[in-house]
Structures are given as C-alpha cells and as structure tokens.
Design a protein around this motif. Structure first.
Motif, PDB file in Angstrom:
ATOM      1  N   LEU A   1      -2.844   7.128 -12.328  1.00 13.25           N
ATOM      2  CA  LEU A   1      -2.844   6.547 -13.632  1.00 13.25           C
ATOM      3  C   LEU A   1      -1.472   5.926 -13.860  1.00 13.25           C
ATOM      4  O   LEU A   1      -1.178   4.604 -14.299  1.00 13.25           O
ATOM      5  N   GLN A   2      -0.420   6.482 -13.166  1.00  9.97           N
ATOM      6  CA  GLN A   2       0.670   6.014 -13.220  1.00  9.97           C
ATOM      7  C   GLN A   2       1.218   4.711 -12.442  1.00  9.97           C
ATOM      8  O   GLN A   2       1.593   3.806 -13.004  1.00  9.97           O
ATOM      9  N   PHE A   3       0.517   4.741 -11.302  1.00 12.13           N
ATOM     10  CA  PHE A   3       0.655   3.357 -10.534  1.00 12.13           C
ATOM     11  C   PHE A   3      -0.246   2.236 -11.149  1.00 12.13           C
ATOM     12  O   PHE A   3       0.023   1.175 -11.217  1.00 12.13           O
TER      13      PHE A   3
ATOM     14  N   TYR B   1       6.166 -11.233  -5.588  1.00  8.69           N
ATOM     15  CA  TYR B   1       4.691 -11.542  -5.863  1.00  8.69           C
ATOM     16  C   TYR B   1       4.260 -10.358  -6.441  1.00  8.69           C
ATOM     17  O   TYR B   1       4.742  -9.168  -6.436  1.00  8.69           O
ATOM     18  N   GLY B   2       3.040 -10.583  -6.846  1.00 13.67           N
ATOM     19  CA  GLY B   2       1.958  -9.725  -7.694  1.00 13.67           C
ATOM     20  C   GLY B   2       0.564  -9.859  -7.907  1.00 13.67           C
ATOM     21  O   GLY B   2       0.355 -10.011  -8.895  1.00 13.67           O
ATOM     22  N   LEU B   3       0.032  -9.619  -6.778  1.00  9.63           N
ATOM     23  CA  LEU B   3      -1.477 -10.131  -6.549  1.00  9.63           C
ATOM     24  C   LEU B   3      -2.136  -8.547  -6.702  1.00  9.63           C
ATOM     25  O   LEU B   3      -2.690  -8.176  -7.553  1.00  9.63           O
ATOM     26  N   ASN B   4      -2.398  -8.101  -5.296  1.00  7.41           N
ATOM     27  CA  ASN B   4      -2.919  -6.464  -5.071  1.00  7.41           C
ATOM     28  C   ASN B   4      -2.235  -5.570  -4.763  1.00  7.41           C
ATOM     29  O   ASN B   4      -1.045  -5.816  -4.032  1.00  7.41           O
ATOM     30  N   ALA B   5      -2.242  -4.502  -5.049  1.00  3.15           N
ATOM     31  CA  ALA B   5      -1.628  -3.264  -4.484  1.00  3.15           C
ATOM     32  C   ALA B   5      -2.646  -2.153  -4.471  1.00  3.15           C
ATOM     33  O   ALA B   5      -3.472  -2.063  -5.230  1.00  3.15           O
ATOM     34  N   GLY B   6      -2.616  -1.336  -3.175  1.00  3.56           N
ATOM     35  CA  GLY B   6      -3.313  -0.345  -3.110  1.00  3.56           C
ATOM     36  C   GLY B   6      -2.664   1.128  -3.229  1.00  3.56           C
ATOM     37  O   GLY B   6      -1.359   1.092  -2.594  1.00  3.56           O
ATOM     38  N   VAL B   7      -3.353   1.974  -3.428  1.00  8.35           N
ATOM     39  CA  VAL B   7      -2.596   3.486  -3.708  1.00  8.35           C
ATOM     40  C   VAL B   7      -3.732   4.600  -3.110  1.00  8.35           C
ATOM     41  O   VAL B   7      -4.933   4.727  -3.748  1.00  8.35           O
ATOM     42  N   PHE B   8      -3.434   5.271  -2.221  1.00 12.83           N
ATOM     43  CA  PHE B   8      -4.244   6.455  -2.006  1.00 12.83           C
ATOM     44  C   PHE B   8      -3.435   7.825  -2.346  1.00 12.83           C
ATOM     45  O   PHE B   8      -2.237   8.115  -2.110  1.00 12.83           O
ATOM     46  N   THR B   9      -4.110   8.404  -3.403  1.00 10.04           N
ATOM     47  CA  THR B   9      -3.767   9.656  -3.831  1.00 10.04           C
ATOM     48  C   THR B   9      -4.829  10.493  -4.273  1.00 10.04           C
ATOM     49  O   THR B   9      -5.858   9.848  -4.774  1.00 10.04           O
ATOM     50  N   ASN B  10      -4.879  11.756  -4.509  1.00 14.45           N
ATOM     51  CA  ASN B  10      -5.670  12.738  -4.869  1.00 14.45           C
ATOM     52  C   ASN B  10      -4.959  13.124  -6.294  1.00 14.45           C
ATOM     53  O   ASN B  10      -5.748  13.746  -7.034  1.00 14.45           O
ATOM     54  N   ASN B  11      -3.984  12.617  -6.803  1.00 10.82           N
ATOM     55  CA  ASN B  11      -3.506  13.229  -8.004  1.00 10.82           C
ATOM     56  C   ASN B  11      -3.889  12.035  -9.088  1.00 10.82           C
ATOM     57  O   ASN B  11      -3.275  11.002  -9.125  1.00 10.82           O
ATOM     58  N   MET B  12      -4.425  12.659 -10.123  1.00 13.48           N
ATOM     59  CA  MET B  12      -4.953  11.927 -10.920  1.00 13.48           C
ATOM     60  C   MET B  12      -4.023  11.311 -11.940  1.00 13.48           C
ATOM     61  O   MET B  12      -4.038   9.914 -12.312  1.00 13.48           O
ATOM     62  N   LYS B  13      -3.194  12.046 -12.289  1.00 12.11           N
ATOM     63  CA  LYS B  13      -2.049  11.660 -13.105  1.00 12.11           C
ATOM     64  C   LYS B  13      -1.114  10.411 -12.255  1.00 12.11           C
ATOM     65  O   LYS B  13      -0.604   9.565 -13.285  1.00 12.11           O
TER      66      LYS B  13
ATOM     67  N   LEU C   1       0.890  -1.174   0.065  1.00  6.99           N
ATOM     68  CA  LEU C   1      -0.165  -0.044  -0.064  1.00  6.99           C
ATOM     69  C   LEU C   1       0.835   1.206  -0.039  1.00  6.99           C
ATOM     70  O   LEU C   1       1.932   1.340   0.819  1.00  6.99           O
ATOM     71  N   TYR C   2       0.325   2.199  -0.693  1.00  5.48           N
ATOM     72  CA  TYR C   2       1.073   3.684  -0.730  1.00  5.48           C
ATOM     73  C   TYR C   2       0.276   4.517  -0.376  1.00  5.48           C
ATOM     74  O   TYR C   2      -0.935   4.632  -0.846  1.00  5.48           O
ATOM     75  N   ILE C   3       0.571   5.436   0.330  1.00  2.00           N
ATOM     76  CA  ILE C   3      -0.137   6.763   0.841  1.00  2.00           C
ATOM     77  C   ILE C   3       0.820   7.936   0.674  1.00  2.00           C
ATOM     78  O   ILE C   3       1.852   8.054   0.893  1.00  2.00           O
TER      79      ILE C   3
END
Length: 477
Positions: free
Chosen positions: A419-421, A404-416, A255-257
């Motif tokens: 999309l990059q993530f 591994y590479g199943l799920n990842a979460g990202v919290f961001t208000n930056n739309m660009k 998870l990234y915040i």
C-alpha cells in the motif's frame, strides 16, 4: 485476400516520391512506400470529414457490430498480420503473434464500449430556483481525429487509437511511423471489409514532422493523439491550441523486489528477463531499472543472468527467436555509447554489452549511478540495470528519481508495504506482484511527468474523444 498493396498503389498515384521500406533484420526492401505531400494530408482530412458525416449517424449497435466483426477478421488473418509486424518492425514472431492477439482483444473491448457510452441525470432542483427541471447529459463524437503512431507496436498501438475513435463515432487519420506503415494499412482494409465507411479511417504515409504539421494546423482536426518521444510530444502540445491532445511519451519502468520474496526469486527472475528483453526492450513499459533488496541481490542477479543467457538471437520469422536486430543502426550506436558511459562511471557488466549483427546482446549492468544516461533516459533496447537497495524507503526514492512516471512494479508479501508503494510512487500505474511491463488493453494507461498527458485504455480513450452535452427540460414552463 487481405493485403496492403491496393491502398499503397492509390497513395502512390498522387505522391511525388516513394521511399524503400526495409526489413530491419535482413536489410532487404519490402516495398516502396509513398512519401505523401502536405496536399495529400489535406485531401485526406477533407475525405475524413465526409467519413465522419457517415459514421457519426451510425447507431452504437452498428459501430459495435463493425468493431466486433473486424476483431474476427483480424483473428482469422492472424498469420498475415503477425508476419507483417515481424517483417516491418523486426519483431520476433512469438511477440508479433502476441501483438495480434492483443489487437483482437482491443477491438473486442472497443465493440463493448461502443454500446456503453452513457451520460447521467442531473437533479437541477438541488440548486435554488432549479425546481421543475429535469436534466441529463449525452456524449457526442468530436469529429476527425489525427493519430501519430510509433514503430514498436505498429498494429496494437494503432488500434488503441482507431478502436476508441470509431466506437465513439469519430473519423480518424493515422500517420504511422515511417518504418512501420503496413500494419496500419492492413488494419484499415480489414475495417472496410467489416463495413466501416471508406473515409472513416485513412492512413497517410511519409515524413512525420511535415505531415504532423498539417494535422496540427488544420481546423478540421479536433484531436491529436500521439505516441512517441517527449520532445515531439511537447512540441505537439505547444502547437495544438484548443485541440484535444493525448500524449503517450517516454519511460524507463522500474521494478522493486523485497526480501519477502526470497522463496520466489527464481520465478521473479524469469518474469523479469521477459519484461526486460521482449522485442529487444523496444517497449514503452520495458523493465529497465530493477532494484533488489540487499538480502537477496546476489541470488537474484545469478538467476537473472542464467535466464538471460538462454535467450536466442535470430530471424524474427523463426518462432524460437527471442531477440533480433534493433530497429535501426542509430539505436544500436546510442546504446553502445550509453553502456560505455555507464562503465566509465563505475557500473559493472554482468552480461552482454556487445554488438550482434544489427542488434545487441541482452545486457545486464549493476551498480549504475544515477547520472548515467542508461539510468535516467529511456533505453528502448535490450539493456537492464540492477541496483541494490537497503529498504523500501530507498526503493521508493530510487524509483521516483526519474523524469518519467508511467508504470512501476513491486514484488512484496508485505501488505502495508504494498500500500505504501501504491500511494507513494509517482507513476500512472503501480502493479503489485507484477512486472511494470504488464498492460491489459482495457485498463487505464497514462503517465506522469515526461511520460505523457491524458489516458489511453479503450474506455478512457473514448472519454477523451467525445464532447459532453447537457440537456435541460423545464416541464413547469
């Protein structure tokens, strides 16, 4: 009254031995489970072939009706199913009840998809000399499916294999985890009550390697679907030959915040605690690695620690319990060793790290180096690491630095940045402004690298349990 005793008695009549099924929390014996022999699995396969001949000729409407009815039966016996999960898996009731709710939804989705398995028309006149021909495709069930399921979701992960199999018109044999066979048996009894032919879904209990080998070697088994460790998954794939295979394997979700979430750190911390410690972290997509932007790291750790300290350790049957014993002592010992190794490599303990009866205090580690086992392996326990990153590029690199590479979460208000993530993370599912622990039962669900092969999620599982056939009509002949 719906129960598993009758089916276990029938299995026991032919089994040479039994073993004690233990409650992981109380260490008390629940029931004796048949240690089925290879011959019993072979007999089950033969019976399932007969079951397939019945279910394959059912209409989509009939299969859908059975699945819809069983969803109602499970819902009506919610407490019985939840208590069974809580006792055999040691899962706190609040999460066991949630698993039953998800099971009901998975069955409903299966009922819907049973009516929607549609082919396509193919314009053969798009090719030279193709004029005068109409063509279309249909889907046919493949036959008998062998399923091997894990302990951590002993009901819903079984349903994710059984529901799609029946929806497509197949028969299925489930070899449940030795520690949690009762939920799979209880589900079978509910399906038979709903009208499924007796032999269309069978459960065979006992040693995984021995019984799994029979499934793999049988020509009658057309597909093996497995949820478990990467080591076993690789072995299954190497031995499966021309059988279809779906493998849901290991993971250590990240998870990234980012700094744009400063005003929502409190809410995110609360969500992340749930994602990290639900069912003692014994969840395939449990939040294990958290990366936080350097501008908000201190605040996030403080809030995360405060929420973690509110968690209640206790009896799984008590609905106020958040954490309980781990599934077994080896799991506890492994996690304690990994925590100690991380400390030796320079990590700091923010909270937890101590043994509690047969469990572990919810543990927070920070500044964990990449070479630590708790960083690079799947913890499958109540341990989370929190590391600082300077920017999104460093976060992407850190998340992708995994086998591994199943799920990842990202919290961001930056739309660009979102999309990059979404495009650059090498995982099967990217969840923007959600935890990586999120799963809806109809969404596609599959991993990359050592996380798996093939997809689950009702519609997507069905697509891997059928054969496509093209039919052409030459109307000018």
């Amino acid at each position: 009254m719906l129960n598993y005793n009758g089916y276990i008695e029938k299995l026991s009549e032919e089994a040479a031995e039994t073993y004690a099924l233990m409650n992981p929390h109380t260490k008390e014996e629940i029931i004796r489970i048949p240690e089925c022999r290879g011959e019993q699995m072979e007999q089950a396969i033969s019976r399932a072939e007969d079951g397939f001949e019945k279910v394959r000729y059912m209409t989509a409407f009939e299969r859908s009706e059975i699945l819809d009815k069983v969803s109602q039966i499970v819902s009506g016996h919610k407490r019985i199913f939840a208590e069974t999960v809580a006792k055999e898996a040691g899962k706190p009731m609040k999460y066991a009840l949630g698993e039953v709710d998800r099971t009901v939804q998975t069955l409903k989705f299966s009922a819907i998809e049973a009516r929607k398995l549609e082919g396509e028309s193919i314009p053969l006149d798009a090719a030279p000399n193709g004029a005068g021909r109409d063509a279309y495709t249909i889907f046919e069930p493949i036959g008998v499916i062998g399923a091997i399921t894990p302990f951590n979701f002993p009901l819903n992960l079984v349903v994710h294999k059984v529901g799609p199999a029946i929806a497509a018109g197949n028969a299925i044999i489930v070899k449940p985890a030795e520690k949690t066979p009762l939920s799979a048996i209880l589900l079978r009894e509910a399906l038979v009550e709903a009208g499924l032919p007796e032999d269309a879904y069978l459960v065979v209990t006992g040693d995984g390697p021995r019984l799994g080998e029979v499934l793999l070697n049988s020509k009658a088994i057309k597909k093996v679907t497995f949820t478990g460790s990467p080591e076993v998954g690789r072995e299954i794939k190497s031995q499966a030959g021309l059988k279809k295979v779906t493998l849901e394997l290991g993971n250590n979700s990240a998870l990234y915040i980012d700094q744009s979430q400063k005003t929502r750190v409190d809410d995110i911390a609360k969500q992340a605690v749930t994602g990290s410690f639900s069912y003692n972290g014994q969840v395939c997509i449990s939040t294990q690695r958290i990366y936080v932007h350097e501008q908000i790291i201190d605040e996030f750790i403080d809030l995360f620690k405060q929420e973690t300290e509110k968690l209640v350790y206790g009896d799984p049957l008590d609905e106020t319990t958040d954490l309980s014993n781990l599934i077994d002592e080896p799991s506890q010992e492994r996690l304690l060793e990994w925590i100690e190794e991380a400390k030796q490599l320079g990590a700091s303990v923010v909270a937890g790290s101590l043994q509690v009866e047969g469990g572990l205090e919810p543990t927070i580690l920070k500044d964990v180096p990449r070479e630590a086992k708790i960083y690079k392996e799947e913890a499958f326990g109540p341990v989370v690491i929190i590391n600082t990153v300077r920017n999104s590029e460093e976060a992407i690199n850190s998340i992708n630095h995994s086998q591994y590479g199943l799920n990842a979460g990202v919290f961001t208000n930056n739309m660009k940045q979102a999309l990059q993530f979404g495009h650059e993370l090498n995982v099967g599912q990217v969840l923007i402004n959600d935890l990586p622990t999120l799963r809806f039962d109809h969404m596609p669900y599959g991993g990359r690298k050592n996380s798996g092969y093939g997809y689950e999620g009702v519609k997507y599982a069905i697509q891997e349990m059928v054969n496509r056939k093209m039919i052409s009509l030459n109307y000018k002949f």
